[in-house]
Design an enzyme around this catalytic site. Structure first.
Site, mmCIF file in Angstrom:
data_model
loop_
_atom_site.group_PDB
_atom_site.id
_atom_site.type_symbol
_atom_site.label_atom_id
_atom_site.label_comp_id
_atom_site.label_asym_id
_atom_site.label_seq_id
_atom_site.Cartn_x
_atom_site.Cartn_y
_atom_site.Cartn_z
ATOM 1 C CB SER A 144 -10.767 -31.933 21.342
ATOM 2 O OG SER A 144 -10.609 -30.587 21.754
ATOM 3 C CG ASP A 145 -3.899 -31.025 21.430
ATOM 4 O OD1 ASP A 145 -2.990 -31.622 20.837
ATOM 5 O OD2 ASP A 145 -3.739 -29.929 21.993
ATOM 6 C CG HIS A 146 -10.536 -27.011 18.951
ATOM 7 N ND1 HIS A 146 -10.901 -27.402 17.683
ATOM 8 C CD2 HIS A 146 -10.908 -25.704 19.064
ATOM 9 C CE1 HIS A 146 -11.482 -26.385 17.059
ATOM 10 N NE2 HIS A 146 -11.495 -25.347 17.859
#
Lengths: 328, 416
Positions: B304-306
């Site tokens: 997600s590269d949150h």
């Protein structure tokens, strides 16, 4: 409103009411890329009406009396700010200036809070100059007060673009198919971008050139053509808009030295010898005399630099008028 | 002491993506049987009918930035874990935003993360002390405390140190996670270089900044060994280099994030700070290349590269806003919506991207979907439409550019 002012005021109203078929439907002036050809023509027409006032002994009209225009300049500027101040006063409104260097911004107040506080003081319009592109858009998105972009980073300087096309049209007539060269540091120039947007919408052919390191990638996508050889291209041009070498915006070496810039890129009388007789010279100012433009050129018969300044006041009056009396 | 029989779930065959209905009998959280049908009379067994919905075991989000400790204003651990649970994510590969370079740091964070209980955190330590790039961190001791990888965000600029990092981590069998970027070309840039940057008047990051670092790092792995996992990859040229490296059998893996599949630089014309990320959104040509790379296996996983951000960090002009997208909520539906619904990519590939490959790359423990192992799976209704709503975002970070988007697929159950 004294009786002597009345005729001038009526004159402006009449100009506007004659154009009931076209209306200016913008709440803000963020950039010329958002305006249509009709919008541009409306503005130019309105500016012409205001410019006609300058011949009168009393130039001021009470059109926007009671309105406050706040100049919010986060970058140094004398000419644009003074021009807006003059325009604001001439149209009867009250200019206010927020001096960022001595304000709470130095204490870390955010752009949002700065504007929010000023808005709460009952300001009717903002003129914003900011070092970052999109800053005027941000203010326009978050507040319900008309915003005039006084220059945001490298994005646009719409009133400069407008006064440039006003000047060009004044001197060259209809700009369709006219050839305009923008010369110098294109990469760091918001003036160049606003000019390209406006000129292409009016049908002009726009060319850009200068040090290749200062030609931004994708400039063709705005509608400009990149030229490499000034001496070859100059013969066909109707006007040159010379850009200032912006030492303050350059962080790495785009060209080796000022003397090399002068040698390769300075516009001189000599280099204009094959240009059209009717070629005119523009410059957004302030000029670096002797660096991007030779003194003789800046002061010569082709130069319309001072006309630009006068026209700037008229354009800014027109914009204030159209934004502050337009539809909500 | 409860036994639950999950019936009518569709399991993905990892070889060809075909779906078969299987029942899963779970006792006290452990899989007792697969395909077992309950005794009609056995009333002590609870039956949950999954109604032919898709069942994906051990969903992994292979890239999540943990803002606690250090940046609690952006997100607390409990909010993160709630958001992950709500999204059906079972395992998170967590990258602490604040430097974690000692076994004590890691142990402390692991204890805090374990308290959350709603998802499993697998931590990533620093390559170098304080991520400064000058001395190796105590990677082996951190590994003893359970880290699954090391990362300084970018690969070390110092080549001598980089060499040692590769040799040292190869010995310990853990990957280096790298966000490839040449700072000299990219610093100050907030958008992809090109026509859009010129039109918007913003400082930019050129694509060569990513591919140049990828090329450099591949050469280092080729010569010295070690394993690099590039995340996120966003450009066509980087993919070409990685594809070439894989064909030579090098220990290189990579991943990308959903926002690079959903958006391009053209979506930034209104200066939307919620779409401001680093590396920046690229062109549609790069987007197509990413999809092709997912199909041919060049891309190993999707994370997600949150990066949740506080309200004020995004409520400003584009140049000043912080980088990051809050992307853990709706992660799985967004991936399924884009890859399966829109791009028609097979289930076996999707399962590899979000479960099998990240487990392999990060050597995640205890993640087998078989009898005797913990039952950990997510159930998705792939036919159900939903609109992404701000109110439903559980993360503390509301900087989600997907709000208002209508997508197909929704998480209905999450079993941990």
């Amino acid at each position: 409103m004294t009786r002597r002012n009345l005729p001038a005021y009526n004159h402006i109203l009449m100009t506007r009411s004659n154009d009931t078929s076209q209306t200016f439907n913008h709440r803000h002036l963020i950039g010329l890329r958002f305006l249509s050809k009709q919008d541009l023509q409306l503005i130019l027409k309105q500016a012409k009406s205001f410019k006609d006032l300058f011949d009168r002994p009393i130039k001021q009209v009470p059109t926007l009396r009671g309105k406050t225009v706040m100049n919010l300049f986060f970058e140094p500027s004398t000419r644009t700010r003074l021009s807006f101040e003059t325009a604001t006063r001439l149209i009867g409104a009250t200019p206010m200036n927020m001096d960022v260097s001595t304000s709470s911004v130095q204490k870390g107040e955010s752009l949002f809070d700065t504007v929010q506080n000023l808005a709460a003081m009952g300001v009717d319009a903002f003129v914003i100059r900011h070092p970052y592109g999109g800053a005027s858009q941000f203010v326009a998105d978050h507040f319900d007060i008309p915003v005039i972009n006084g220059g945001d980073g490298v994005h646009e300087h719409p009133t400069q673009g407008l006064l440039d096309i006003f000047t060009l049209q004044e001197k060259l007539g209809d700009l369709a198919k006219k050839r305009i060269l923008i010369w110098g540091d294109i990469a760091h120039s918001r003036v160049a971008r606003s000019n390209i947007w406006a000129l292409t919408k009016l049908g002009a052919e726009v060319y850009v050139g200068g040090p290749q390191t200062l030609i931004p990638s994708g400039i063709e996508s705005l509608g400009a053509t990149v030229i490499k050889d000034f001496d070859l291209a100059i013969e066909a041009m109707d006007a040159i808009n010379i850009l200032r070498v912006q030492f303050e915006r350059q962080d790495t070496g785009y060209f080796p030295s000022i003397r090399e810039y002068k040698s390769r890129f300075r516009v001189t009388e000599e280099r204009l010898k094959n240009a059209k007789e009717s070629l005119i010279i523009l410059h957004p100012g302030p000029i670096n005399r002797g660096i991007e433009i030779e003194s003789q050129v800046a002061d010569g018969k082709r130069s319309v630099i001072l006309d630009q300044v006068t026209n700037g006041v008229a354009i800014r009056m027109a914009i204030l008028y159209m934004l502050l009396t337009g539809k909500k | 002491m409860s036994t639950i029989n999950y019936i009518n779930g569709k399991i993905i065959d990892p070889r060809d993506g075909t779906l078969t209905i299987q029942n899963i009998m779970v006792k006290d959280g452990v899989i007792l049987g697969l395909g077992y049908l309950p005794d009609e009379d056995d009333k002590t067994i609870e039956v949950v009918d999954l109604k032919r919905k898709l069942l994906i075991p051990n969903v992994v989000d292979s890239s999540v930035t943990m803002m606690s400790p250090g940046y609690e204003d952006r997100e607390t651990l409990s909010a993160l874990s709630n958001a992950a649970n709500n999204s059906g994510i079972t395992h998170i590969v967590g990258f602490p935003e604040y430097s974690h370079d000692s076994p004590e740091n890691i142990l402390h964070l692991q204890i805090m993360a374990n308290k959350a209980k709603n998802t499993h955190f697998h931590l990533v330590g620093d390559i170098t002390k304080k991520k400064k790039g000058s001395e190796l961190a105590e990677i082996s001791l951190m590994k003893d405390e359970g880290i699954v990888a090391v990362s300084d965000v970018n690969s070390p600029d110092n080549l001598a140190l980089f060499k040692n990092a590769l040799i040292y981590t190869k010995d310990l069998n853990i990957p280096l996670v790298v966000r490839p970027r040449e700072s000299a070309l990219s610093d100050g840039g907030v958008i992809n270089s090109g026509a859009v940057a010129t039109q918007l008047g913003l400082k930019s990051q050129p694509m060569v900044s990513e591919s140049l670092r990828v090329a450099r790092d591949i050469q280092m792995v080729k010569y010295y060994g070690g394993h690099i996992h590039f995340f996120p990859i966003t450009t066509k040229e980087s993919l070409r280099l990685i594809r070439q490296a894989k064909s030579e059998g090098l220990s290189i893996t990579c991943g990308t994030a959903p926002h690079y599949l959903y958006f391009t630089e053209d979506d930034l014309s209104n200066y939307d700070t919620f779409k401001k990320v680093c590396p920046p959104l690229r062109t549609s040509e790069d987007q197509r290349a990413l999809i092709e790379a997912i199909k041919d296996g060049t891309i190993d996983c999707i994370g997600s590269d949150h990066k949740p951000m506080s309200y004020d960090e995004k409520r400003c002009d584009f140049q000043s806003a912080t980088f990051g997208i809050s992307s853990i909520d709706y992660f799985l539906p967004l991936v399924i919506n884009k890859l399966h619904m829109q791009e028609k990519i097979g289930w076996e590939i999707i399962q590899r991207l979000i479960s099998i490959n990240p487990r392999r790359i990060f050597n995640l423990p205890d993640a087998k979907f078989a009898v005797g192992h913990r039952a950990q799976f997510t159930v998705v209704d792939v036919e159900e439409k939903q609109t992404i709503e701000l109110d439903k975002i559980r993360s503390n970070g509301k900087n989600c550019p997907y709000v208002g988007l209508e997508i197909k697929s929704k998480v209905t159950h999450h079993v941990l």
